[in-house]
Design a protein around this motif. Structure first.
Motif, PDB file in Angstrom:
ATOM      1  N   ALA A  46       1.793   2.356  -4.888  1.00 44.79           N
ATOM      2  CA  ALA A  46       1.489   3.405  -5.861  1.00 44.79           C
ATOM      3  C   ALA A  46       1.063   2.745  -7.160  1.00 44.79           C
ATOM      4  N   ARG A  47       0.052   3.319  -7.817  1.00 45.26           N
ATOM      5  CA  ARG A  47      -0.368   2.836  -9.124  1.00 45.26           C
ATOM      6  C   ARG A  47      -0.713   4.047  -9.963  1.00 45.26           C
ATOM      7  N   SER A  48      -1.022   3.814 -11.207  1.00 41.18           N
ATOM      8  CA  SER A  48      -1.111   4.982 -12.085  1.00 41.18           C
ATOM      9  C   SER A  48      -2.185   5.975 -11.645  1.00 41.18           C
ATOM     10  N   GLU A  49      -3.302   5.489 -11.053  1.00 49.61           N
ATOM     11  CA  GLU A  49      -4.396   6.403 -10.707  1.00 49.61           C
ATOM     12  C   GLU A  49      -4.260   7.023  -9.329  1.00 49.61           C
ATOM     13  N   GLY A  50      -3.298   6.552  -8.528  1.00 53.20           N
ATOM     14  CA  GLY A  50      -3.181   7.069  -7.169  1.00 53.20           C
ATOM     15  C   GLY A  50      -2.374   6.115  -6.332  1.00 53.20           C
ATOM     16  N   TRP A  51      -2.695   6.013  -5.055  1.00 51.62           N
ATOM     17  CA  TRP A  51      -2.009   4.996  -4.252  1.00 51.62           C
ATOM     18  C   TRP A  51      -2.984   4.386  -3.272  1.00 51.62           C
ATOM     19  N   ARG A  52      -2.617   3.155  -2.882  1.00 48.23           N
ATOM     20  CA  ARG A  52      -3.512   2.383  -2.050  1.00 48.23           C
ATOM     21  C   ARG A  52      -2.780   1.990  -0.778  1.00 48.23           C
ATOM     22  N   LEU A  53      -3.462   2.140   0.343  1.00 45.10           N
ATOM     23  CA  LEU A  53      -2.853   1.814   1.634  1.00 45.10           C
ATOM     24  C   LEU A  53      -3.640   0.689   2.280  1.00 45.10           C
ATOM     25  N   THR A  54      -2.962  -0.396   2.628  1.00 45.99           N
ATOM     26  CA  THR A  54      -3.594  -1.545   3.266  1.00 45.99           C
ATOM     27  C   THR A  54      -3.055  -1.687   4.682  1.00 45.99           C
ATOM     28  N   ILE A  55      -3.954  -1.655   5.658  1.00 42.55           N
ATOM     29  CA  ILE A  55      -3.524  -1.763   7.056  1.00 42.55           C
ATOM     30  C   ILE A  55      -4.263  -2.923   7.714  1.00 42.55           C
ATOM     31  N   PRO A  56      -3.578  -4.049   7.892  1.00 46.66           N
ATOM     32  CA  PRO A  56      -4.234  -5.196   8.517  1.00 46.66           C
ATOM     33  C   PRO A  56      -4.283  -5.052  10.030  1.00 46.66           C
TER      34      PRO A  56
END
Lengths: 505, 512
Positions: free
Chosen positions: A267-277
């Motif tokens: 989660a970060r201030s502008e939204g959230w990021r999902l990383t799937i290797p």
């Protein structure tokens, strides 16, 4: 028992992504080929847009593959899948900078008291207990090791499980091939129009003029719901206003190192990021609010943190959370065609898989198919609603104070069932489970715990266990676990062994 | 607002419910919580035979009861299921066994293949594919094998026991672990003026017993929950009109059967529960359809052995309390509601109530979230079992008395109507929200009560008729042989009742 009732025998599936491929394999594997026909329209549409280029699945995928005879080793050797032990979360809570939601048990119950309640009790005594420290899956993820779980229930290595990270395009290819070998006809064309009569679909008209006639139609066309949307009474019911982020930017990055065996949701201030290797590729997606960022800004933020070459140009699209009655007339919508939910906790994939499996349990025995549709819809809608509760939770409990989107998301919802889960956890550390819940009680507890929520009161039975006994049992548990995983190979080595065909099942 | 943990638990009423609660809550004594049970000396200790279902073994394990000792002290026998006689029509009988039917094939439930084979003209009995049912009919029993690969591992079992002896057994267990028993009759319930919580119970002797949490096990009068707190009662007699029972224990005339028998009679049904030393019987009836005298006469006329006591009459109304946890009172057993024991669930409701209470154990603030969740779960479970019991009455071909004609014509709850409709369509049964009864249980009763699906699951067509015929043809004798390999129930029982307690094996998952 009447033999003269006409049975539906012609199944037509529309959708060129993983949803169409999974439905195709499922139906073609199970239905008797002599008397039934299965046709899949593999169009070039964007059925998988809501999944992104790489899909994280929960351990339930193992059941799907085992039941339908899909060779997991072959998928891994072919680069369509790699292992995952859970998801790491960072930036969601003010109290816990990161936490890990592992697959499988965390700890073991003592005298029938669930481990998370034992941990809570120890914390009130001043001990620092992290649930993940007693989870084999979390320990493996942390140490970069992997091996499949043991079948021996006496071994501590039987207490974890795993899911898969799927390279969506390669996985769909593999499953379409399998469906064909099992008797399905794969048609490569685009959908022209849907022929409807008396509230039922008669046929699909394809771009090149072909007419696909069927008894049962499965809509796997993704969020557009190309088949379902052509019938009355199957309108999409939107719940988009409940969620702070309404767009997703996504990209696939080429990777050369062995993939990590877990996903990461930051989660970060502008939204959230999902990383799937996954094998040779990493899926990156970024959920954001269109009121705060333009698509260009979002893309820049997405790519700023990506190391590696893009496999294809980044995509950006609106996420319209919503659902519809999935089985209408003779048309069953699966995956995003039935419901669009947040991609956290692998929810879209779980809903898709459960939808396909439920359909197998309820394949219609007559052309009337109303009893089956009623039951299918009741169970599916319940599950979609529970997925939405789960999707709301990380927003509702977020600890990101002073940030516009996040502050607004913290308000208590009007969702009674979700609020009851929160209240009961806050009160006693228990979580009421309902039909359709995608997580079990221990996973819900780990989620609350990860968000730094603690129960007002510890469990009465946990308190009845002498403290020394608890601490010594936990120390022993941890020691047995460390010992057990110390012999396991690194994830990369395990994958290499498997590629050589040497890894034990 | 009051703070801190519960220090004093008071259980109002002995009997099975009270002593089960006491035995389980005895664990809290280790933390300094006091647990007091108030009961008045029982007058006449005639043991009613009590029948249970397999989860009773979970309760025993939770409380720390040794099964062998329990069998000896309560005159218990083993139980593999319930036989229903004359329910579907006169002369018909079927078994609701505690185990699965056949083996699933190609991911499709076994019964679908059985339905398909019937349509193809095969005439296997459904029960021939159930090891529990076959063993029960042969009077055989042994505990399931621990080897998961063995066919003898795939069933469960429960017990019949003498309820008075069970209460006495649990009393010894509980008092040895710190529960205090107080003799006396409760004459008044004192409420706190500021919030209406129960403060103390006044005994006839003038003694006053204070507490933080009260457990109402006072039976159907619900002294605390109903009388003192005024919680209402939801009446289900429009579906379940039986409101009386007459119980008569009788001498055994044959070795104990490893199952309960429920025989449908013109105005209700009769139970038959075999114990080691006698047989418990009784007639559950609707007072609107038969007089007490007639019911007692019928009960006596149907005895095989000598009656061992005067008939005992019981009155009840099917239904449940609107809230079983109200303020600082939790009701268990008859004080919380009543469902006729047709599926042997009485003890189970007590046990389930205790487990939920322990899981949601309050502190002195009594967070209303806890009671709400407790009440939700309790209502749900009771309603699910209610539906299951109504099914036995609704799905009948009997029209030979006013009682049965009314049963066949009643409008059932929607939840049950949906279940029956789906099953009638293509033989599918699904279990909801952790429902007590499994798919196999529903199948046993749906098919047993004569509901035949119109079609079978199309996936069952993946196997050709010849293959289904061959598989079923092998399976039935295989199950028969497995059942025949088991010892006679009375021999196994004699061995258990005369042996020393066995050791316990531990596994990683149940580390204790």
């Amino acid at each position: 028992m009447t033999a003269e009732v006409r049975q539906p025998t012609r199944y037509v599936i529309a959708g060129g992504g993983i949803a169409g491929a999974m439905a195709g394999v499922a139906v073609a594997t199970r239905l008797p080929t002599g008397s039934h026909s299965v046709t899949v329209l593999r169009d070039g549409g964007d059925a998988d847009a809501s999944f992104g280029p790489v899909v994280a699945t929960r351990p339930g995928i193992r059941r799907f593959h085992a039941d339908l005879g899909v060779d997991e080793d072959a998928l891994i050797r072919g680069g369509a899948a790699s292992f995952t032990l859970g998801t790491a979360y960072s930036g969601w809570s003010a109290v816990r900078p990161t936490y890990f939601l592992p697959y499988g048990d965390a700890g073991a119950s003592i005298e029938g008291v669930p481990f998370h309640l034992l941990a809570a009790r120890l914390r009130t005594e001043g001990e620092k207990v992290a649930l993940a420290d007693y989870s084999i899956a979390a320990m493996l993820a942390q140490s970069g090791r992997f091996a499949r779980p043991s079948d021996d229930p006496r071994s501590v290595l039987s207490t974890f499980t795993y899911g898969l990270h799927l390279h969506a395009a390669a996985y769909a290819d593999a499953l379409f091939g399998l469906a064909r070998r099992r008797g399905a006809t794969i048609v490569r064309d685009a959908l022209g129009s849907v022929e409807v009569a008396n509230g039922r679909i008669e046929a699909l008209h394809l771009a090149r003029g072909e007419r696909l006639v069927g008894d049962v139609f499965i809509d796997a066309t993704g969020a557009r719901g190309a088949l379902a949307g052509s019938l009355r009474g199957a309108d999409l019911e939107s719940c988009a206003g409940l969620f702070p982020f309404d767009r997703t930017a996504s990209a696939a990055i080429r990777a050369s190192a062995p993939p990590a065996a877990y996903a990461h949701a930051a989660a970060r201030s502008e939204g959230w990021r999902l990383t799937i290797p996954a094998a040779g590729i990493v899926g990156e997606s970024f959920a954001y609010s269109s009121q705060l960022l333009s698509p260009d800004q979002a893309e820049r933020l997405l790519l700023a943190d990506c190391a590696g070459d893009l496999v294809s140009p980044p995509r950006d699209e609106a996420v319209k959370a919503g659902k519809r009655a999935p089985w209408n007339g003779n048309c069953v919508a699966i995956g995003a065609a039935a419901a669009v939910v947040e991609p956290l906790h692998s929810m879209p994939f779980s809903l898709l898989q459960n939808g396909v499996e439920r359909l197998l349990r309820l394949l219609p025995a007559s052309m009337e198919m109303q009893a089956e549709a009623n039951e299918y819809n009741r169970a599916t809608v319940e599950e979609i609603d529970r997925a939405r509760d789960l999707a709301l939770l990380p927003y509702r409990l977020n600890g990101r104070a002073g940030e516009q989107s996040w502050d607004g998301a913290r308000q208590p919802s009007r969702n009674e069932k979700l609020e009851r889960k929160i209240d009961l956890y806050r009160s006693r550390g228990r979580v009421p489970l309902l039909d359709g819940d995608l997580l079990d009680e221990a996973e819900w507890a780990a989620l609350f715990d990860g968000h730094g929520i603690t129960a007002a009161r510890t469990d009465a039975l946990a308190e009845a266990i002498p403290l020394e006994r608890l601490t010594s049992q936990l120390a022993r548990m941890r020691q047995v676990m460390i010992q057990a995983i110390s012999h396991l190979p690194s994830h990369g080595d395990y994958l290499r062994q498997l590629a050589r065909g040497a890894a034990a099942a | 607002m009051r703070q801190g943990p519960i220090e004093r638990v008071v259980i109002a009423g002995g009997g099975t419910a009270g002593w089960m609660a006491a035995a389980a809550l005895a664990r809290l004594c280790a933390t300094g919580t006091s647990v007091t049970l108030i009961e008045s000396e029982e007058i006449g200790t005639i043991g009613v035979g009590e029948a249970t279902i397999p989860p009773i073994r979970t309760f025993s394990a939770m409380v720390g009861i040794d099964e062998t000792e329990f069998v000896r002290r309560t005159q218990a026998t083993f139980k593999l299921g319930i036989e229903f006689v004359d329910w579907t029509r006169l002369g018909h009988r079927y078994m609701h066994p505690f185990g699965p039917f056949g083996a699933d094939m190609e991911g499709v439930s076994f019964h679908q293949f059985w339905l398909k084979s019937r349509a193809a003209g095969e005439r296997h009995g459904f029960e021939d594919f159930n090891l529990c049912a076959v063993a029960a009919r042969l009077g055989r029993f042994q505990r399931p094998s621990p080897d998961p690969k063995s066919v003898l591992s795939k069933y469960k079992y429960a017990f019949h026991f003498d309820a008075s002896l069970y209460a006495a057994f649990l009393r010894d267990h509980a008092t040895a672990r710190g529960v205090v028993r107080r003799e006396g009759r409760i004459v008044d319930v004192a409420l706190r003026s500021e919030d209406g919580f129960v403060e103390a119970l006044q005994l006839e002797s003038g003694e006053r017993i204070e507490g933080d949490l009260f457990i109402d096990c006072s039976g159907s009068r619900a002294l605390l929950l109903g009388q003192a707190l005024g919680v209402g009662y939801e009446d289900w007699s429009r579906w379940l009109p039986c409101d009386r029972a007459v119980a008569v224990p009788a001498a055994a005339t044959e070795p104990p059967l490893p199952y309960t028998r429920a025989t449908a009679l013109p105005a209700g049904w009769q139970w038959r529960i075999p114990l080691q030393h006698r047989v418990g019987t009784g007639y559950v009836y609707s007072s609107a359809h038969i007089s007490d005298d007639e019911a007692a006469a019928t009960a006596f006329a149907r005895l095989n052995g000598e009656p061992l006591a005067e008939p005992r009459f019981l009155r009840f109304t099917a239904g449940r309390r609107d809230r079983v946890w109200e303020r600082n009172v939790v009701a268990l057993g008859l004080a919380s509601g009543f469902l006729e024991p047709l599926e042997s669930t009485s003890i189970h409701f007590v046990q389930a109530g205790i487990s939920k209470l322990l899981a949601l154990f309050p502190d002195r603030r009594f967070d209303p979230v806890l009671a709400d969740e407790y009440n939700r779960l309790t209502a749900l479970q009771l309603e699910q079992v209610r539906d299951f019991i109504i099914l036995h009455y609704k799905a009948t071909e009997r029209r030979d008395s006013e009682f049965w004609r009314a049963a066949a014509n009643m409008a059932v709850p929607d939840s049950l109507a949906r279940k029956i409709a789906l099953f009638r369509e293509n033989g599918r049964v699904f279990r909801h929200e952790d429902e007590l009864f499994s798919e196999a249980s529903w199948l046993a009763v749906l098919l047993g009560q004569g509901i035949v699906p119109r079609r079978w699951d199309p996936l069952a067509d993946a196997l050709p008729n010849e293959e289904v015929r061959a598989t079923l043809g092998r399976m039935a004798p295989f199950i028969r042989r497995a059942a025949e390999s088991m010892p006679a129930h009375q021999n196994y029982l004699a061995q258990v009742a005369g042996s020393r307690p066995a050791g316990v094996t531990t596994r990683w998952r149940s580390m204790s």
